[in-house]
Design an enzyme around this catalytic site. Sequence first.
Site, short mmCIF file in Angstrom:
data_model
loop_
_atom_site.label_atom_id
_atom_site.label_comp_id
_atom_site.label_asym_id
_atom_site.label_seq_id
_atom_site.Cartn_x
_atom_site.Cartn_y
_atom_site.Cartn_z
N CYS A 196 -17.68 15.02 17.86
CA CYS A 196 -17.98 16.44 18.02
C CYS A 196 -19.39 16.73 17.53
O CYS A 196 -20.16 17.41 18.20
CB CYS A 196 -16.99 17.30 17.23
SG CYS A 196 -15.47 17.64 18.12
N ARG A 218 -13.00 11.38 16.22
CA ARG A 218 -13.05 12.65 16.97
C ARG A 218 -14.05 13.62 16.34
O ARG A 218 -14.88 14.21 17.02
CB ARG A 218 -11.64 13.25 17.01
CG ARG A 218 -11.50 14.60 17.67
CD ARG A 218 -11.88 14.60 19.12
NE ARG A 218 -13.30 14.88 19.34
CZ ARG A 218 -13.90 14.85 20.51
NH1 ARG A 218 -13.24 14.55 21.60
NH2 ARG A 218 -15.18 15.12 20.62
N CYS A 272 -6.83 0.59 0.16
CA CYS A 272 -5.88 -0.50 -0.07
C CYS A 272 -6.51 -1.85 0.26
O CYS A 272 -6.21 -2.85 -0.39
CB CYS A 272 -4.61 -0.28 0.74
SG CYS A 272 -3.55 0.98 -0.01
N CYS A 300 0.84 -1.20 0.00
CA CYS A 300 0.00 0.00 0.00
C CYS A 300 0.87 1.26 0.00
O CYS A 300 1.81 1.37 0.77
CB CYS A 300 -0.91 -0.01 1.22
SG CYS A 300 -2.13 1.31 1.20
N CYS A 335 -16.83 26.88 19.11
CA CYS A 335 -16.13 26.55 20.35
C CYS A 335 -14.61 26.58 20.16
O CYS A 335 -13.90 27.14 20.98
CB CYS A 335 -16.55 25.16 20.83
SG CYS A 335 -18.29 25.07 21.27
N HIS A 336 -14.13 25.99 19.07
CA HIS A 336 -12.69 25.80 18.93
C HIS A 336 -11.94 27.02 18.40
O HIS A 336 -10.74 26.96 18.20
CB HIS A 336 -12.40 24.57 18.06
CG HIS A 336 -12.71 23.29 18.77
ND1 HIS A 336 -11.93 22.82 19.80
CD2 HIS A 336 -13.70 22.39 18.61
CE1 HIS A 336 -12.44 21.68 20.24
NE2 HIS A 336 -13.52 21.40 19.54
N CYS A 373 -17.90 24.01 14.21
CA CYS A 373 -16.63 23.75 14.91
C CYS A 373 -16.06 25.02 15.52
O CYS A 373 -15.58 25.04 16.65
CB CYS A 373 -15.60 23.16 13.95
SG CYS A 373 -16.21 21.88 12.86
#
Lengths: 192, 263
Positions: B224, B220, B110, B74, B177-178, B174
């Site tokens: 969120c 992740r 792959c 791969c 908050c971030h 997103c």
Amino acid sequence: MRRFYLPALLLLLLGLAQGQTGTTYITPELQRLIQAGGQNYASVLLRQDPAQALCSTHRNRLPAEVLGPFIEEQRKNIKYPADGKLMGDWKQGEAIFNTLARGNCFSCHVGSPLNIGGNVGPSLEKYGQRGTSEAVQRYTYEVIYNTWAYFPCTVMYRFGVGGLLKPEEIAHVVAYLLDPNSDFNTKPALKR
Amino acid sequence: MGRFWRLAGVILLALVGLLALAQEEVDPFEEAQKQKQQLLELSGGILPTDLIAAQGEELFKAKRGPKNASLEACDFGRGPGRLEGVVGRLPRYFFDTRKVEDLDSRIRSCMINLQGLRPDQIRRNEVVAIAFYIASLSNGQPMTVRPLMPQEKRLYELGEKLFYLRAGPRDMGCASCHVTYVGRRAGVLPYSDILGDKRVASHWPAFRYSNDQAWTMADRIRACYSNLSMPAPDFYSEPIIALTLFMNAKAYGGKMDLPGFIR
């Protein structure tokens, strides 16, 4: 020049059809990207309202010329309880304030005697000190119903606009915050 | 003069005391590092991430699928079989699939193309384990994602737009908050500074010790969305790749800490 004319016209017509000229954030290309995320994902993200589009476009800081009409528009969509009472039952408000899947207020605000508060929003500790005048009740109710009428593009949910809480339920939360006999005002707030 | 210095000393001490108080808000990176050390001492030098990576290595090297092939051929961007540092170069455009792919989707491609597996035969936990193995070979390497190909540039721009997009009954996005509330808390952890702190994007895939989960960046991102009761984008889908490309490019030059070990 001519190459851009037709797509531009189509976009304009699309905007007109959606009744939100000038406030679209989601371009056809972004729309295709979102659709690639699956039906459920797209069904929520593509239903962006004009106010959300403005906040997205300006990255949550509205320029002066947009601010006035934005606030006016947000004020217009506030509805009140049928009986006109802005303060309901604080006990029911307590449950809403302190439940993650309902108000989830404690996650961002300090003040609850039941849950440790967060610091994303301002502290509401002993909020009832403001008294229960009509003006205070109205302000509190309206900030919860549609916070963007006071704090454009802030992170707090627009509980009434988003359909997360009914007008009567918002009145319960107002009572929890303002009633001098509410545990919120008689018991110490839990802090980190 | 002596009194002045004594006073200065007292003020200095008070300042140090204040600093100590301010530091009661523990840095999540330091906290995770401490937990990692404790776990290492308890286990005699083995971390859960080592076990996941070892499992991934086995899966990577085993001959599997209708084509009875391993994944050793791969190409993750440095040529077939070259795995060192590849995580810091993803997502990127691949000529064979004609797509911009992140670590997860490249592994999946792959498995489909080399091993002949059908998409519905690909198990998520296997992809995660393989991702941990590949990540373990990128530890300490720099993040060098830079959108140069037109396909990469286009997806980067869409990822950036998606990052700032607000939608749903909770008006979420997103950036709300971030970007705006970096360092503040709504719950246990402070919001990470995705665009400002290069360490944030440079520690995925990661093991979350507080709830025993092995996550890639895709997990992740999906969590969120779910935490804010929004439907999450499908695994291996373009929105996830676009957001990852945007965040990883913002972390350009960051040193990879892999597999990550976080709360």
